[in-house]
Design a protein around this motif. Structure first.
Motif, PDB file in Angstrom:
ATOM      1  N   VAL A  98       0.837  -1.199   0.000  1.00  0.00           N
ATOM      2  CA  VAL A  98       0.000   0.000   0.000  1.00  0.00           C
ATOM      3  C   VAL A  98       0.872   1.249   0.000  1.00  0.00           C
ATOM      4  N   LYS A 102       0.859   4.151  -2.971  1.00  0.00           N
ATOM      5  CA  LYS A 102       0.655   5.577  -2.700  1.00  0.00           C
ATOM      6  C   LYS A 102       1.852   6.402  -3.153  1.00  0.00           C
ATOM      7  N   GLU A 153      -2.973  -3.305  -2.385  1.00  0.00           N
ATOM      8  CA  GLU A 153      -2.295  -2.440  -3.354  1.00  0.00           C
ATOM      9  C   GLU A 153      -3.212  -2.169  -4.550  1.00  0.00           C
ATOM     10  N   ASP A 155      -6.470  -2.282  -4.608  1.00  0.00           N
ATOM     11  CA  ASP A 155      -7.543  -1.403  -4.155  1.00  0.00           C
ATOM     12  C   ASP A 155      -7.052   0.043  -4.067  1.00  0.00           C
ATOM     13  N   ALA A 156      -5.831   0.234  -3.576  1.00  0.00           N
ATOM     14  CA  ALA A 156      -5.280   1.583  -3.451  1.00  0.00           C
ATOM     15  C   ALA A 156      -5.108   2.235  -4.819  1.00  0.00           C
ATOM     16  N   LEU A 160      -6.805   5.702  -6.019  1.00  0.00           N
ATOM     17  CA  LEU A 160      -5.936   6.876  -6.031  1.00  0.00           C
ATOM     18  C   LEU A 160      -5.399   7.277  -7.389  1.00  0.00           C
TER      19      LEU A 160
END
Length: 226
Positions: A98, A102, A153, A155-156, A160
């Motif tokens: 994650v 990001k 990861e 999902d992030a 984003l």
């Protein structure tokens, strides 16, 4: 749907690629394939002293951290695409993957690099509609924890990364140096291949570089197998 691809000897016309986690087996294969196609490569590792052998014609070894947005933003400008094959086993999988997602989203956006490929795992793919391999009751718990990191990861990235043209490339269950290279590979959108699949590092690198040079898939988990 499954598609089959065979790769020839296309060249990249000098467009650079930055590879995070370049010291690992997949990272090294991606670097080698990029160089073969004529791309200059920035090979990013946490400790360049341990990976001096990576340096050579067309390859610059750089210190960097896939979980640090400032590091990504400093190393990525001017490149056609970024590939992340980094992994750490000294922190939890969810924390690492994650954080990497990001940092890559933030750093690459600041650097003006839109195409981003990251390495996933086969266990996050569906074995039937709505059911991932990692969701099956007999799936080993230690692997489930690692798989959950990759699922988080994914999902992030979905949450984003609207500004990036990203792709999660998932090798099959058998990814090993002893698997013969064939010069071809198959792809499937988000589903596990029957029998789990198998592929060499070199053929996985073909798929990665094909998606860098001529993107066919966008913002999904792409299963790849020989």
């Amino acid at each position: 749907m499954t598609h089959t691809h065979q790769t020839g000897s296309r060249t990249g016309g000098g467009a650079g690629i930055v590879v995070f986690g370049a010291g690992g087996r997949v990272g090294r294969a991606a670097v080698a394939e990029a160089v073969r196609r004529g791309h200059p490569v920035t090979a990013v590792v946490r400790d360049p002293a341990r990976h001096r052998d990576l340096a050579g014609d067309g390859v610059t070894v750089a210190r960097g951290d896939a979980t640090d947005a400032a590091s990504v933003a400093a190393l990525a400008p001017g490149h056609l695409a970024a590939v992340n094959a980094a992994v750490r086993l000294d922190v939890s999988a969810e924390e690492f993957f994650v954080a990497a997602a990001k940092a890559m989203v933030s750093g690459l956006t600041r650097a003006g690099v839109r195409r981003f490929l990251t390495l996933g795992v086969a266990s996050t793919l569906e074995v039937s509609p709505g059911v991932r391999m990692m969701d099956e009751p007999d799936f080993p718990e230690p692997y489930r924890v690692f798989s959950q990191g990759h699922a988080a990861e994914f999902d992030a990235l979905r949450a984003l990364a609207d500004a990036l043209d990203w792709l999660v490339v998932c090798p099959p269950l058998e990814l090993a140096a002893e698997v013969p290279s064939t010069g071809r590979y198959r792809t499937a959108d988000g589903t596990l291949f029957d029998g789990g699949g198998r592929i060499s590092h070199a053929d996985l690198a073909l798929a990665l570089l094909d998606e860098v040079e001529a993107p066919r898939h966008h913002r999904i988990q792409l299963a790849v197998s020989a």
